[in-house]
Motif scaffolding. Structure first.
Motif, PDB file in Angstrom:
ATOM      1  N   PRO A 172      -4.507   2.588  16.593  1.00  0.00           N
ATOM      2  CA  PRO A 172      -5.663   2.513  15.692  1.00  0.00           C
ATOM      3  C   PRO A 172      -5.605   3.458  14.486  1.00  0.00           C
ATOM      4  CG  PRO A 172      -6.210   3.906  17.549  1.00  0.00           C
ATOM      5  CD  PRO A 172      -4.790   3.439  17.771  1.00  0.00           C
ATOM      6  N   VAL A 173      -4.666   4.407  14.481  1.00  0.00           N
ATOM      7  CA  VAL A 173      -4.642   5.430  13.431  1.00  0.00           C
ATOM      8  C   VAL A 173      -3.789   4.948  12.258  1.00  0.00           C
ATOM      9  CG1 VAL A 173      -4.117   7.816  12.841  1.00  0.00           C
ATOM     10  CG2 VAL A 173      -4.904   7.240  15.159  1.00  0.00           C
ATOM     11  N   ARG A 174      -4.453   4.610  11.160  1.00  0.00           N
ATOM     12  CA  ARG A 174      -3.701   4.165   9.983  1.00  0.00           C
ATOM     13  C   ARG A 174      -3.074   5.382   9.317  1.00  0.00           C
ATOM     14  NH1 ARG A 174      -6.976   0.144   6.987  1.00  0.00           N
ATOM     15  NH2 ARG A 174      -8.278   1.928   6.467  1.00  0.00           N
ATOM     16  N   GLU A 175      -1.739   5.378   9.262  1.00  0.00           N
ATOM     17  CA  GLU A 175      -1.007   6.530   8.730  1.00  0.00           C
ATOM     18  C   GLU A 175      -0.865   6.471   7.220  1.00  0.00           C
ATOM     19  OE1 GLU A 175       3.478   8.433   9.142  1.00  0.00           O
ATOM     20  OE2 GLU A 175       3.165   6.275   9.239  1.00  0.00           O
ATOM     21  N   GLY A 176      -0.402   5.346   6.706  1.00  0.00           N
ATOM     22  CA  GLY A 176      -0.166   5.238   5.276  1.00  0.00           C
ATOM     23  C   GLY A 176       0.469   3.912   4.929  1.00  0.00           C
ATOM     24  N   ALA A 177       1.042   3.822   3.739  1.00  0.00           N
ATOM     25  CA  ALA A 177       1.647   2.573   3.279  1.00  0.00           C
ATOM     26  C   ALA A 177       2.878   2.882   2.439  1.00  0.00           C
ATOM     27  CB  ALA A 177       0.636   1.758   2.474  1.00  0.00           C
ATOM     28  N   CYS A 180       1.932   6.272   0.228  1.00  0.00           N
ATOM     29  CA  CYS A 180       0.615   6.908   0.188  1.00  0.00           C
ATOM     30  C   CYS A 180       0.191   7.214   1.610  1.00  0.00           C
ATOM     31  CB  CYS A 180      -0.413   6.018  -0.513  1.00  0.00           C
ATOM     32  SG  CYS A 180      -0.780   4.455   0.335  1.00  0.00           S
ATOM     33  N   TYR A 181      -0.768   8.107   1.748  1.00  0.00           N
ATOM     34  CA  TYR A 181      -1.248   8.500   3.069  1.00  0.00           C
ATOM     35  C   TYR A 181      -2.718   8.125   3.215  1.00  0.00           C
ATOM     36  CZ  TYR A 181      -2.959  12.351   0.209  1.00  0.00           C
ATOM     37  OH  TYR A 181      -3.566  13.086  -0.774  1.00  0.00           O
ATOM     38  N   VAL A 235       8.365   8.644  -3.644  1.00  0.00           N
ATOM     39  CA  VAL A 235       7.307   9.360  -4.349  1.00  0.00           C
ATOM     40  C   VAL A 235       5.970   9.130  -3.652  1.00  0.00           C
ATOM     41  CG1 VAL A 235       6.074   9.617  -6.526  1.00  0.00           C
ATOM     42  CG2 VAL A 235       8.538   9.153  -6.537  1.00  0.00           C
ATOM     43  N   ILE A 236       5.364  10.201  -3.166  1.00  0.00           N
ATOM     44  CA  ILE A 236       4.034  10.105  -2.547  1.00  0.00           C
ATOM     45  C   ILE A 236       3.008  10.169  -3.670  1.00  0.00           C
ATOM     46  CG2 ILE A 236       2.415  11.145  -0.926  1.00  0.00           C
ATOM     47  CD1 ILE A 236       4.840  12.393   0.492  1.00  0.00           C
ATOM     48  N   VAL A 262      -5.267   4.573  -4.202  1.00  0.00           N
ATOM     49  CA  VAL A 262      -4.289   3.761  -4.942  1.00  0.00           C
ATOM     50  C   VAL A 262      -4.115   2.355  -4.394  1.00  0.00           C
ATOM     51  CG1 VAL A 262      -3.038   5.836  -5.624  1.00  0.00           C
ATOM     52  CG2 VAL A 262      -2.304   4.575  -3.593  1.00  0.00           C
ATOM     53  N   CYS A 263      -4.722   2.049  -3.254  1.00  0.00           N
ATOM     54  CA  CYS A 263      -4.584   0.716  -2.655  1.00  0.00           C
ATOM     55  C   CYS A 263      -5.948   0.048  -2.537  1.00  0.00           C
ATOM     56  CB  CYS A 263      -3.944   0.798  -1.268  1.00  0.00           C
ATOM     57  SG  CYS A 263      -2.326   1.602  -1.238  1.00  0.00           S
ATOM     58  N   ASN A 264      -5.920  -1.269  -2.387  1.00  0.00           N
ATOM     59  CA  ASN A 264      -7.182  -2.000  -2.202  1.00  0.00           C
ATOM     60  C   ASN A 264      -6.942  -3.254  -1.373  1.00  0.00           C
ATOM     61  OD1 ASN A 264      -5.916  -3.811  -3.935  1.00  0.00           O
ATOM     62  ND2 ASN A 264      -7.165  -3.272  -5.697  1.00  0.00           N
ATOM     63  N   GLY A 265      -7.994  -3.981  -1.116  1.00  0.00           N
ATOM     64  CA  GLY A 265      -7.888  -5.233  -0.376  1.00  0.00           C
ATOM     65  C   GLY A 265      -7.420  -5.056   1.049  1.00  0.00           C
ATOM     66  N   VAL A 266      -8.064  -4.177   1.822  1.00  0.00           N
ATOM     67  CA  VAL A 266      -7.689  -3.976   3.221  1.00  0.00           C
ATOM     68  C   VAL A 266      -7.997  -5.232   4.031  1.00  0.00           C
ATOM     69  CG1 VAL A 266      -8.117  -2.626   5.301  1.00  0.00           C
ATOM     70  CG2 VAL A 266      -8.068  -1.504   3.080  1.00  0.00           C
ATOM     71  N   ASP A 267      -7.015  -5.705   4.796  1.00  0.00           N
ATOM     72  CA  ASP A 267      -7.221  -6.866   5.659  1.00  0.00           C
ATOM     73  C   ASP A 267      -8.243  -6.502   6.732  1.00  0.00           C
ATOM     74  OD1 ASP A 267      -5.929  -9.624   6.618  1.00  0.00           O
ATOM     75  OD2 ASP A 267      -6.219  -8.354   8.393  1.00  0.00           O
ATOM     76  N   TYR A 268      -9.303  -7.295   6.830  1.00  0.00           N
ATOM     77  CA  TYR A 268     -10.416  -6.889   7.690  1.00  0.00           C
ATOM     78  C   TYR A 268     -10.100  -7.025   9.172  1.00  0.00           C
ATOM     79  CZ  TYR A 268     -11.660 -11.804   8.547  1.00  0.00           C
ATOM     80  OH  TYR A 268     -11.640 -13.121   8.922  1.00  0.00           O
TER      81      TYR A 268
END
Length: 308
Positions: A197-202, A219-220, A260-261, A268-274
Motif C-alpha cells: 500500500p505504500v506508494r514510493e515514487g515514480a 520523483c518521490y 534526476v530526482i 510533478v505528476c497528475n492523473g492518479v489511477d483511482y
C-alpha cells in the motif's frame, strides 16, 4: 498484467548509456560512448501472477560496456547484434559481467516468458559459459526481429516503457526489496494492493532513443510515512541517498547516477489511477516546462512496516 518484483542483488551493475546531467554519485562525466548507469538483474518467474526475481543497483560503474541506445538499432538476437555489442556481452572480464547483467534486465522487460535470448562466452581459463535469458513482461516482444529504434523507426512509447521498467528496479544498495510495479499496462489485484500500500515514487524517461538525448527522471511520494519507509527498506533512488560526511558530519542527498530526482510526485505528476494508484503522467522536466507531460511512467509501491 500484474507484477510484484523481488529485488535480490547478487553482483552489482550493468550500464545504461545516457548523457550525465549530474555527477552526484558518479563523480565524473564520461564520453558519449561510455556514459553509464550500472545495474544487475537475476530474473525468474516465481508465480502465475508475474512475480519476478530481479535487481538493479548503481553501486558500481563501468565504462565500455553495453550501450542501450546502441543496442536498440539492431534486433534483439545474438545473430543481429553489432560487433561491439557481442564483444561487450562476451567479454570475460568485469565489464563483460556488467554487460550480461544489463542484457538480462533488458530481456526480462522486453520479451515475453516464452521468448529467450541465448548465447555463450568463454572465460580466461577457456571454459565456455552458456547463457539463457528469459523474457517476462513483453514490452517489445517483436524486438527479436525488428530494431527497437533507428533514425527512421523511433518507437518512443516502447522505449519509454522499457526505460521505466528498468529504472523502477534501481536500488542503491543492491539488497532484497520486494516492490509492486504499476502503470497503464501493469495493473494489480486487490490482494497485491493490500500487500503493497505504500506508494514510493515514480520513474520515467527514455534511455534507448537514437534520435533524442536519453534522460531519466524520478520523483518521490510525499505521503505520510512514504519517504521513511523507502529509506527503511533501503530503496533510495526515488527519495535520494542520504550521505553523511564522516569528518564534518554534513549531510547530503545523492541521486542514483544520472537519474534526476525532480521533487515530490504530488507536485510533478497528475492523473492518479483511482483503482491501482499509479500516476498516469509526470512532467518531462519541471525545471524547463510546467506543462509538458510524459505518460509512460512506472509507479512503485512498498510493503508497510511490520506491526510492532
Amino acid at each position: 498484467m500484474e507484477t510484484v518484483m523481488e529485488l535480490c542483488c547478487t553482483r552489482l551493475a550493468a550500464c545504461l548509456v545516457i548523457p550525465l546531467v549530474t555527477t552526484a554519485c558518479i563523480g565524473a562525466e564520461l564520453d558519449a560512448e561510455s556514459e553509464a548507469l550500472l545495474g544487475e538483474a537475476e530474473s525468474a518467474l516465481e508465480s502465475d501472477n508475474g512475480f519476478l526475481s530481479n535487481a538493479l543497483s548503481v553501486n558500481a560503474l563501468s565504462v565500455n560496456s553495453l550501450a542501450l541506445n546502441a543496442l536498440s538499432v539492431n534486433a534483439l538476437s545474438v545473430n543481429a547484434l553489432s560487433v561491439n555489442a557481442l564483444s561487450a556481452i562476451r567479454n570475460p572480464g568485469a565489464n563483460g559481467a556488467l554487460s550480461r547483467d544489463l542484457l538480462r534486465y533488458v530481456v526480462s522487460c522486453a520479451l515475453r516468458p516464452d521468448q529467450t535470448f541465448s548465447f555463450s562466452w568463454t572465460d580466461s581459463a577457456g571454459v565456455a559459459h552458456p547463457e539463457v535469458y528469459r523474457g517476462d513482461l513483453g514490452y517489445a516482444h517483436w524486438w527479436t526481429t525488428t530494431p527497437l529504434g533507428t533514425a527512421t523507426t523511433n518507437n518512443t512509447y516502447v522505449q519509454s516503457q522499457l526505460t521505466a521498467c528498468l529504472a523502477a528496479r534501481m536500488n542503491w544498495y543492491g539488497i532484497s526489496v520486494s516492490i509492486s510495479l504499476r502503470n497503464n499496462e501493469m495493473t494489480s489485484t486487490p490482494a497485491e494492493r493490500a500487500a503493497y500500500p505504500v506508494r514510493e515514487g515514480a520513474f520515467w524517461g527514455n534511455l534507448f532513443s537514437t534520435t533524442e538525448a536519453p534522460f531519466l527522471r524520478a520523483c518521490y511520494s510525499s505521503a505520510p510515512g512514504s519517504i521513511a519507509r523507502a529509506r527503511q527498506v533501503q530503496r533510495d533512488c526515488a527519495v535520494g541517498h542520504v550521505s553523511v560526511d564522516p569528518v564534518t558530519g554534513a549531510t547530503t542527498v545523492q541521486q542514483c547516477g544520472p537519474m534526476v530526482i525532480v521533487g515530490s510526485c504530488e507536485t510533478v505528476c497528475n492523473g492518479v489511477d483511482y483503482v491501482n494508484g499509479f500516476y498516469r503522467g509526470c512532467l518531462v522536466n519541471p525545471s524547463a516546462s510546467p506543462w509538458l507531460r510524459w505518460d509512460q511512467v512506472m509507479t512503485t509501491f512498498l510493503k508497510p512496516a511490520p506491526s510492532p
